[in-house]
Write a protein that holds these residues in place. Structure first.
Motif, PDB file in Angstrom:
ATOM      1  N   LEU A 116       0.914  -1.051  -0.088  1.00  0.00           N
ATOM      2  CA  LEU A 116       0.010  -0.082  -0.038  1.00  0.00           C
ATOM      3  C   LEU A 116       0.736   1.098   0.039  1.00  0.00           C
ATOM      4  O   LEU A 116       1.955   1.119   0.825  1.00  0.00           O
ATOM      5  N   ALA A 129      -9.722   2.950   1.720  1.00  0.00           N
ATOM      6  CA  ALA A 129      -8.667   2.586   2.720  1.00  0.00           C
ATOM      7  C   ALA A 129      -9.334   2.196   4.151  1.00  0.00           C
ATOM      8  O   ALA A 129     -10.292   2.712   4.466  1.00  0.00           O
ATOM      9  N   GLY A 159      -3.150   4.134   1.543  1.00  0.00           N
ATOM     10  CA  GLY A 159      -3.549   4.310   0.271  1.00  0.00           C
ATOM     11  C   GLY A 159      -3.584   5.545  -0.242  1.00  0.00           C
ATOM     12  O   GLY A 159      -3.017   6.438   0.205  1.00  0.00           O
TER      13      GLY A 159
END
Length: 327
Positions: free
Chosen positions: A169, A216, A305
């Protein structure tokens, strides 16, 4: 009292007043809170707020935050303190519903009309958030302090939490760093930094909504422990290593100048010392590390994210020898 300098009535200011993270964790490690079956986020990892499921897709968010003046203007102090307290609700993916004021005031030293300006600032920012302010509590204190206890609501399926980070991520940061060193300069010299005030009074609402809408599930706000301190807590809770690309991190105008001129708080230095055993800093300059550890007040959201409008400053990778890498 146009010449009033509120920061001169307190030893510290803003989130740099926090008890050092290492000391705080040592104290909390001895606590054994009662286990509540519907507690979704508690004290295990030091998340930004507590979350309890009420029923089905509804959860209650609860948090509290207060500190000594970080700026001289009382109205701005109230706005900053309120935005900072509300941020904890946004940081777990919630929406604030109602707040209670927390006020400590040296009533024999500072006029109560100044306290009124602090409270007015808090009410105005809470109003921007659509959050009611319904009373609170005040004490006669040796130093001025202000903040809020905030209650909000969240969807349990869309919570943002420290332990939900996964390798692969990207890391996004919604506000630039540097308010800590600029506030230190302000306290020492009286120089005002409008960019820092604008940043600290900006709600994290839009960033939180963008994060949850993008799917997220891992985030924190960046406050008194600095970017490195809060990122260390996230990496440790998620069992990953966090990599920061130093050149990608945004800073407020004149933040680097403030570091070079020595306006670094003790809280910032303690932050860097706390993460140092877990940090591979490579050849990163001390100036950069101090800025990355800078104790922020009402800082932005750090999200695992991508979110619109927020620069990507690094990524999460599989756990290695160190929890943090700066390159």
């Amino acid at each position: 009292m146009t010449d009033l300098r509120l920061t001169q009535y307190a030893r510290g200011g803003g989130c740099s007043c926090k008890i050092p993270p290492g000391e705080l964790e040592a104290v909390l490690s001895g606590l054994a809170p009662a286990q509540v079956r519907e507690l979704l986020i508690g004290i295990e990892h030091g998340d930004d707020a507590a979350v309890v499921r009420i029923h089905g897709d509804r959860a209650l968010v609860s948090t509290v935050d207060f500190f000594a003046p970080v700026v001289d203007d009382p109205y701005d102090f109230g706005r900053i303190a309120a935005a900072n307290a509300l941020s904890d609700v946004y940081a777990v993916g919630g929406e604030p519903l109602v707040a209670l004021n927390l006020l400590g005031w040296p009533r024999d030293v500072l006029p109560m009309e100044v306290a009124g300006e602090v409270l007015r600032g808090g009410v105005d920012v809470a109003g921007q958030a659509g959050c009611a302010v319904a009373g609170g509590h005040s004490i006669d204190d040796a130093e001025p302090k202000y903040g809020m206890a905030v209650t909000g609501l969240a969807d349990p399926a869309k919570l943002l939490r420290l332990d939900a980070g996964r390798a692969g991520l990207p890391l996004s940061l919604s506000k630039p760093l540097g308010v800590g060193v600029l506030n230190s300069r302000h306290k020492a010299t009286g120089e005002v930094f409008p960019g820092a005030i604008a940043s600290m009074t900006t709600l994290n609402r839009d960033a939180a909504r963008a994060a949850t809408s993008a799917g997220a599930r891992c985030a924190t706000d960046v406050t008194g422990f600095g970017l490195l301190g809060h990122l260390f807590k996230l990496a440790r809770a998620s069992g990953v290593t966090a990599v920061v690309e130093a050149a990608a991190v945004p800073y407020l105008e004149r933040a680097r100048e403030a570091v070079r001129d020595g306006y670094v708080s003790g809280g910032t230095r303690r932050n860097l010392a706390w993460v140092a055993p877990h940090l591979d800093a490579g050849a990163t300059a001390e100036e950069d590390l101090l800025l990355l550890a800078d104790a922020q007040t009402s800082g932005g959201l750090l999200v695992a994210g991508e979110i619109p409008g927020a620069p990507v400053i690094g990524e999460l990778v599989p756990a290695g020898d160190r929890a943090l890498i700066v390159r």
